[in-house]
Design a protein around this motif. Structure first.
Motif, PDB file in Angstrom:
ATOM      1  N   GLY A  80       0.572  -0.946   0.193  1.00 50.91           N
ATOM      2  CA  GLY A  80       0.105  -0.115   0.248  1.00 50.91           C
ATOM      3  C   GLY A  80       0.898   0.951   0.623  1.00 50.91           C
ATOM      4  N   GLU A  81       2.582   1.432   0.115  1.00 52.49           N
ATOM      5  CA  GLU A  81       3.055   1.923   0.273  1.00 52.49           C
ATOM      6  C   GLU A  81       3.887   2.239  -0.815  1.00 52.49           C
ATOM      7  N   VAL A  82       3.438   1.421  -1.900  1.00 57.76           N
ATOM      8  CA  VAL A  82       4.668   1.753  -3.322  1.00 57.76           C
ATOM      9  C   VAL A  82       4.321   3.405  -4.043  1.00 57.76           C
ATOM     10  N   LYS A  83       3.529   3.155  -3.692  1.00 55.49           N
ATOM     11  CA  LYS A  83       2.988   4.528  -4.748  1.00 55.49           C
ATOM     12  C   LYS A  83       3.331   5.898  -4.089  1.00 55.49           C
ATOM     13  N   SER A  84       3.108   6.103  -3.096  1.00 54.11           N
ATOM     14  CA  SER A  84       3.786   6.847  -2.402  1.00 54.11           C
ATOM     15  C   SER A  84       5.753   7.095  -2.080  1.00 54.11           C
ATOM     16  N   PRO A 115      15.748  -6.753 -25.429  1.00 57.64           N
ATOM     17  CA  PRO A 115      15.383  -5.561 -25.969  1.00 57.64           C
ATOM     18  C   PRO A 115      13.424  -4.882 -25.591  1.00 57.64           C
ATOM     19  N   LEU A 116      13.434  -3.418 -25.067  1.00 55.39           N
ATOM     20  CA  LEU A 116      11.810  -3.442 -25.898  1.00 55.39           C
ATOM     21  C   LEU A 116      11.587  -2.355 -26.530  1.00 55.39           C
ATOM     22  N   ASP A 117      10.502  -2.733 -26.959  1.00 54.64           N
ATOM     23  CA  ASP A 117      10.093  -2.682 -27.821  1.00 54.64           C
ATOM     24  C   ASP A 117      10.777  -0.899 -28.712  1.00 54.64           C
ATOM     25  N   ALA A 118      11.709  -1.090 -30.116  1.00 57.81           N
ATOM     26  CA  ALA A 118      12.804   0.176 -29.745  1.00 57.81           C
ATOM     27  C   ALA A 118      11.370   1.829 -29.902  1.00 57.81           C
ATOM     28  N   PRO A 119      10.149   2.154 -30.398  1.00 57.13           N
ATOM     29  CA  PRO A 119       9.366   3.245 -30.248  1.00 57.13           C
ATOM     30  C   PRO A 119       9.619   3.563 -28.557  1.00 57.13           C
ATOM     31  N   ILE A 120       8.892   2.151 -27.827  1.00 57.17           N
ATOM     32  CA  ILE A 120       9.628   2.564 -26.043  1.00 57.17           C
ATOM     33  C   ILE A 120       9.895   3.342 -25.935  1.00 57.17           C
ATOM     34  N   GLU A 121      11.312   2.176 -25.989  1.00 60.11           N
ATOM     35  CA  GLU A 121      12.624   2.315 -25.575  1.00 60.11           C
ATOM     36  C   GLU A 121      13.275   4.562 -26.482  1.00 60.11           C
ATOM     37  N   ARG A 122      13.231   4.388 -26.888  1.00 61.94           N
ATOM     38  CA  ARG A 122      13.346   5.681 -27.275  1.00 61.94           C
ATOM     39  C   ARG A 122      12.605   7.002 -27.274  1.00 61.94           C
ATOM     40  N   ALA A 123      11.217   6.657 -26.483  1.00 55.91           N
ATOM     41  CA  ALA A 123      10.138   6.920 -25.712  1.00 55.91           C
ATOM     42  C   ALA A 123      10.844   7.880 -24.171  1.00 55.91           C
ATOM     43  N   ILE A 124      10.821   6.297 -24.201  1.00 54.64           N
ATOM     44  CA  ILE A 124      12.018   6.546 -22.515  1.00 54.64           C
ATOM     45  C   ILE A 124      13.041   7.516 -22.357  1.00 54.64           C
ATOM     46  N   ARG A 125      13.862   7.123 -23.078  1.00 57.14           N
ATOM     47  CA  ARG A 125      14.928   8.125 -23.436  1.00 57.14           C
ATOM     48  C   ARG A 125      14.954   9.065 -23.717  1.00 57.14           C
ATOM     49  N   ASP A 126      14.613   9.986 -24.833  1.00 64.25           N
ATOM     50  CA  ASP A 126      13.705  11.131 -25.203  1.00 64.25           C
ATOM     51  C   ASP A 126      12.959  12.155 -24.234  1.00 64.25           C
ATOM     52  N   ALA A 127      12.222  11.784 -24.104  1.00 67.98           N
ATOM     53  CA  ALA A 127      11.465  12.386 -22.692  1.00 67.98           C
ATOM     54  C   ALA A 127      12.314  11.946 -21.409  1.00 67.98           C
ATOM     55  N   ASP A 128      13.004  11.088 -21.333  1.00 62.45           N
ATOM     56  CA  ASP A 128      13.835  11.049 -19.579  1.00 62.45           C
ATOM     57  C   ASP A 128      13.103  10.386 -18.581  1.00 62.45           C
ATOM     58  N   LEU A 129      12.175   9.127 -19.370  1.00 61.31           N
ATOM     59  CA  LEU A 129      10.554   9.018 -18.661  1.00 61.31           C
ATOM     60  C   LEU A 129      11.752   8.151 -17.528  1.00 61.31           C
ATOM     61  N   THR A 130      11.231   8.153 -15.941  1.00 62.01           N
ATOM     62  CA  THR A 130      11.413   7.047 -15.186  1.00 62.01           C
ATOM     63  C   THR A 130      10.419   6.517 -14.832  1.00 62.01           C
ATOM     64  N   VAL A 131      10.779   4.770 -15.708  1.00 65.98           N
ATOM     65  CA  VAL A 131       9.716   3.793 -15.815  1.00 65.98           C
ATOM     66  C   VAL A 131      10.107   2.737 -15.098  1.00 65.98           C
ATOM     67  N   VAL A 133       1.896  -9.976 -12.041  1.00 65.85           N
ATOM     68  CA  VAL A 133       0.951  -9.881 -12.550  1.00 65.85           C
ATOM     69  C   VAL A 133      -0.155  -9.007 -12.787  1.00 65.85           C
ATOM     70  N   ALA A 134      -0.485  -8.890 -11.454  1.00 64.27           N
ATOM     71  CA  ALA A 134      -0.896  -8.230 -11.034  1.00 64.27           C
ATOM     72  C   ALA A 134      -0.527  -6.764 -11.650  1.00 64.27           C
ATOM     73  N   PHE A 135       0.535  -6.511 -11.606  1.00 60.64           N
ATOM     74  CA  PHE A 135       1.246  -4.876 -12.019  1.00 60.64           C
ATOM     75  C   PHE A 135       1.131  -5.062 -13.622  1.00 60.64           C
ATOM     76  N   ASP A 177       3.379   3.587 -10.081  1.00 57.11           N
ATOM     77  CA  ASP A 177       2.501   4.581  -8.936  1.00 57.11           C
ATOM     78  C   ASP A 177       0.627   4.529  -9.342  1.00 57.11           C
ATOM     79  N   ILE A 178       0.864   2.889  -7.804  1.00 56.06           N
ATOM     80  CA  ILE A 178      -0.854   3.159  -7.834  1.00 56.06           C
ATOM     81  C   ILE A 178      -0.383   2.029  -6.287  1.00 56.06           C
ATOM     82  N   ASP A 179      -1.596   2.635  -5.396  1.00 59.72           N
ATOM     83  CA  ASP A 179      -1.595   2.376  -4.611  1.00 59.72           C
ATOM     84  C   ASP A 179      -2.870   1.079  -4.731  1.00 59.72           C
ATOM     85  N   LEU A 180      -2.905  -0.653  -4.672  1.00 53.78           N
ATOM     86  CA  LEU A 180      -2.675  -1.252  -5.260  1.00 53.78           C
ATOM     87  C   LEU A 180      -3.528  -2.139  -3.687  1.00 53.78           C
ATOM     88  N   ALA A 181      -3.438  -1.428  -2.741  1.00 49.44           N
ATOM     89  CA  ALA A 181      -4.553  -2.033  -1.346  1.00 49.44           C
ATOM     90  C   ALA A 181      -6.111  -1.269  -1.537  1.00 49.44           C
TER      91      ALA A 181
END
Length: 904
Positions: A385-389, A523-539, A569-571, A578-582
């Protein structure tokens, strides 16, 4: 003190087993009834060592006296394991070292065939399969085909080793993870061997070249991970030198609550024991709570001993051990022997047992709650229940991208999401979606920790089945995979029909081996990996593994979370970390009604009913031809000869460690005005020191491979190229997340070269220092070398020219590996890099190494850039006399080779 003849006979039907009796030894040594079971195994090992000449009566006395000295001892013993277990990442360089030793032995006038394992060795090929293909019926076959193509040279080399060396067996690829194969098939609990026409019995013991060798402790088998260097020495007949360990007892009571898994338990225990501090110690579980803990749950707890820092996590033998031995297809004769022998020797667990321990911790199993661990260390437990926070806190710590980063996302397949910062619109095939911070891009059921456990694996299948019934599906940006530890898992998933539910959610079988947990996520799908890199996403990745260190799972994924298979499987269903699965729903059903995790979580009765499908025939069928391999394996041509004809290969090269070796060693040379190659912080892992994952094209290793005509698409991984020292030394300290404090705001394997002041890769700087004949040292903080038993972290350090590593503290295996390669491990006394205000410009000297003693207090001379000198106290972390001998020979294998020459 004399020890009476302790040899006795145990008769079971028409079988008669000779053994060394602890009861007889007790008559001379005194009461051992409350000695921890793990130390009783060591005591029996020393009894046999009396006849073998590797133990004395004083060694036996020291083990017995341990219980009267507060569970402490500074006495050194020599441990002789019954066997050695290897996986292919560590096994390939191990066999390469043995082959090079044969070359050196021949050059020194010896017979090459004498360089041969004296103890049984099993090598399981399990670390080379990568998740290139996933979420399809053909994923397994496609990944195996790719694995065989990529690794043909390595596998041909291992097949030569299998034919060239005695006592050496290879379990082919596509069979399972070494620890699960060990648990389900290789381990015996009581070992037997024939000598001089008599059948002898003793406790099953081993060392392994993977830190998670400890998983077998769940079966009452004492064993732990060592570096490949130590394992090679053990298989060549050298004992493992060790101090009698402290033993921390963990008393378990109660039972796990409904909905709580063995994974939740092990993450709780990991946090508990890391907080207490058990590095270099044995952990032994006891208490009446063990009666409620299935063998698979015990193995899960034992498996993660490296994560809580212990040498082992031992469980004594009891009725549950026998039940599992029967279930997994061991013979009735073997089960009867285990029961009779362990009861005779006082190794059997009884209700109410209260052994003497160095320290005792208690845990009520009923207090365990659903948990994950992350974002980068297995001991950082977070309640579900604290993973999101927790993730929100990370994002607040400047992990969000720069304001203009999203605007740079122009690559094909990805573009900024309208009006969103830190989000990207992604197109993959005919799918279009928005990728945000916190997206789960990898959900992997993988690794030995959990895939050996039918309870959590079946729970994952049941959760998938119930999710499908409510209309839920995985999110399209999640790369899903199922990599069981053995084919038995596939059998029971198929028998229950749950394999179909997992397949429908994209958790198709991708291979039998250690995939995502070791960095083989693919590898991740190439468009996903490019999006993570170029938008500097924290995934994020969510995996049912044991390791989530920085840069390990995938270089584009900054946060990594350990979880049970059903939570993986749930995630995958939620697609977000960033979800409170509880409290929050996983999604909506076709009627628009929210579906919560609690709605689809399987009940204990459902899991118990599914577990009834796991039967002995599955184990016997899958292990009937475990060493045969498929047609592709059998078709590999095997070279002949006692010595190896080294081909022109980018995977296998003759190691340089024995080049120019003489019959007698030179005395260790003093360290003179050494430069600091790297100035590192706390919790630097062997992943940081010697990566196992992807090889970057612009790294020293990548440039080397391209110079050999190899395209980046064919680089494979660092782990797969451990048989090539040219790649591995260039990969040393090359992790993309390592931070050298000599450089501000720089990640990756870079350093400052002095006196030029240039910023260079650590490899390039080391080579320049070598050309100038400059000694090198590495400075580090606490817990240096945590993680896998990665021998190349020590081998690469040596090849870079590092003479000593000076840290605040060391993790057990890496310390041993360093000295086993002739690199001196030193610990600061009453000081550290911060108090000394080190910048990396200093020089360090150490005199008198030819007079070195174990645990000696030493004085380092620190020379500042302005020429001022300062004395710094340090302790030699060569702990035993045997270790000192190895260091003086330039390494443990050099010592073994010279001993063989002396023995004629």
């Amino acid at each position: 003190m004399s020890i009476p003849d302790t040899r006795q006979t145990l008769s079971l039907g028409e079988r008669h087993y000779r053994f060394y009796s602890l009861r007889r030894a007790e008559e001379a040594l005194g009461d051992i009834s409350r000695l921890p079971r793990s130390l009783k195994v060591l005591l029996e090992n020393q009894l046999r060592g009396l006849d073998a000449g590797t133990a004395t009566a004083d060694d036996l006395r020291a083990l017995v006296d341990w219980q009267h000295q507060g569970g402490h001892s500074d006495h050194e013993i020599a441990f002789r394991p019954a066997r050695v277990l290897m996986q292919d990442f560590t096994g390939v360089p191990g066999v390469a070292d043995l082959a090079a030793m044969r070359d050196a032995f021949t050059a020194l006038g010896g017979d090459a065939s004498r360089v041969n394992p004296l103890s049984p060795v099993d090598l399981v090929i399990d670390h080379s399969v990568m998740v290139d293909h996933y979420a399809s019926e053909d994923a397994f076959r496609a990944n195996v085909r790719t694995e065989m193509q990529r690794n043909h040279e390595r596998y041909a080399f291992l097949r030569w080793g299998q034919s060239a060396f005695d006592n050496f067996r290879v379990v082919p690829p596509g069979t399972g993870i070494c620890h699960q194969v060990n648990l389900e098939y290789l381990g015996r609990s009581v070992w037997t061997e024939e000598r001089d026409g008599e059948l002898w019995a003793c406790p099953d013991t081993l060392v392994g070249t993977d830190s998670h060798t400890t998983m077998i402790n769940g079966l009452g088998i004492l064993g732990w991970g060592v570096g490949g260097i130590e394992a090679e020495a053990a298989m060549l007949g050298q004992p493992v030198s060790m101090l009698i360990p402290e033993v921390v007892g963990v008393k378990l009571s109660g039972a796990l609550r409904e909905g709580i898994t063995a994974t939740d338990l092990v993450l709780t225990v990991t946090e508990l024991l890391r907080r207490h501090g058990v590095v270099g110690k044995f952990v032994e579980f006891y208490g009446d709570g063990l009666a409620a803990l299935p063998l698979a749950d015990r193995a899960t707890l034992a498996n993660m001993a490296p994560e809580y820092g212990a040498t082992c996590g031992f469980f004594p033998v009891d009725e549950e051990t026998l039940r599992y031995l029967r279930l997994s297809g061991r013979s009735d004769e073997q089960v009867a022997l285990v029961e009779a022998y362990c009861k005779e020797q006082g190794l059997w667990r009884h209700p109410g047992d209260e052994p003497v321990f160095t320290a005792t911790l208690s845990l009520d199993l009923g207090d365990v709650e659903a948990s994950l661990a992350g974002p980068k260390r297995p001991q950082d437990r977070v309640a579900l229940g604290e993973v999101k926070s927790r993730f929100d806190e990370l994002m607040a710590l400047n992990l969000t991208p720069a304001a203009d980063a999203v605007g740079e996302l122009e690559a094909e397949g990805g573009q900024p999401a309208p009006g969103a910062e830190g989000a990207a619109q992604v197109n993959v095939g005919d799918r279009s979606f928005t990728l945000n911070h916190g997206a789960v891009v990898i959900a992997a059921i993988t690794s030995c920790t959990n895939t050996s456990n039918p309870g959590v694996m079946l729970a994952a299948g049941l959760l998938a089945q119930k999710a499908l019934a409510r209309g839920l599906r995985r999110q399209p940006w999640v790369k899903t995979s199922l990599a069981p530890g053995s084919k038995v898992v596939t059998d029971y998933l198929r028998a229950t029909g749950l394999d179909q539910s997992l397949d429908q959610l994209g958790f198709n079988l991708v291979g039998y081996g250690c995939t995502t947990c070791i960095g083989n996520s693919g590898p991740l799908d190439a468009p996903i990996e490019r999006a993570i890199r170029d938008a500097d996403l924290t995934v994020a990745s969510v995996l049912s593994g044991n390791r989530n260190f920085e840069g390990r799972v995938h270089p584009a994924v900054k946060t990594n979370w350990l979880a049970s298979p059903p939570l993986v499987v749930a995630f995958a269903l939620s697609g977000r970390i960033d979800i409170d699965l509880a409290q929050e729903p996983l999604g909506q059903d076709p009627d628009g009604q929210p579906v919560f995790l609690r709605d689809i979580w399987p009940s204990p009765d459902e899991v118990a009913q599914a577990l009834q499908q796991v039967d002995t025939d599955m184990f016997r069928r899958e292990y009937a031809a475990v060493f045969d391999g498929d047609a592709d394996w059998q078709a590999i041509e095997v070279a002949a000869g006692d010595t190896y004809t080294w081909p022109d290969s980018s995977y296998i090269r003759r190691p340089p460690f024995f080049d120019g070796m003489q019959a007698k060693p030179d005395a260790p040379a003093d360290i003179e005005q050494a430069r600091i190659l790297a100035l590192l912080g706390d919790s630097v892992t062997t992943d940081h020191i010697s990566p196992a994952g992807a090889i970057k094209a612009d790294s020293p290793a990548g440039r080397y491979l391209q110079a050999q005509g190899i395209e980046p698409s064919d680089f494979n991984s660092y782990g797969s190229r451990r048989g090539n020292h040219e790649v591995m030394m260039r990969g040393t300290f090359a992790n993309i997340r390592i931070r050298n404090e000599m450089l501000a705001n720089v990640e990756g394997g870079e350093t400052r070269h002095y006196p030029s002041g240039e910023q260079l890769s650590i490899y390039d700087a080391a080579m320049r220092y070598q050309q100038d004949h400059v000694d090198l040292v590495v400075i580090a903080g606490k817990e240096y070398g945590t993680g896998s038993s990665r021998d190349w972290a020590a081998k690469g350090t040596r090849l870079l020219g590092v003479k000593a590593v000076i840290a605040e503290s060391f993790e057990r295996i890496h310390r041993s590996n360093l000295l086993g390669m002739g690199v001196l491990p030193l610990e600061f006394i009453d000081s550290d890099r911060h108090r000394l205000k080190l910048t990396g410009e200093e020089r360090i000297s150490l005199k008198g190494l030819d007079q070195l003693q174990p645990q000696q207090r030493l004085t380092l001379t620190l020379t500042r850039p302005d020429g001022q000198e300062e004395e710094v106290a340090a302790r030699c972390r060569i702990d035993t006399g045997n270790e000192l001998t190895y260091y003086r020979h330039g390494g443990i294998l050099h010592y073994v080779l010279r001993r063989m020459l002396q023995d004629g």
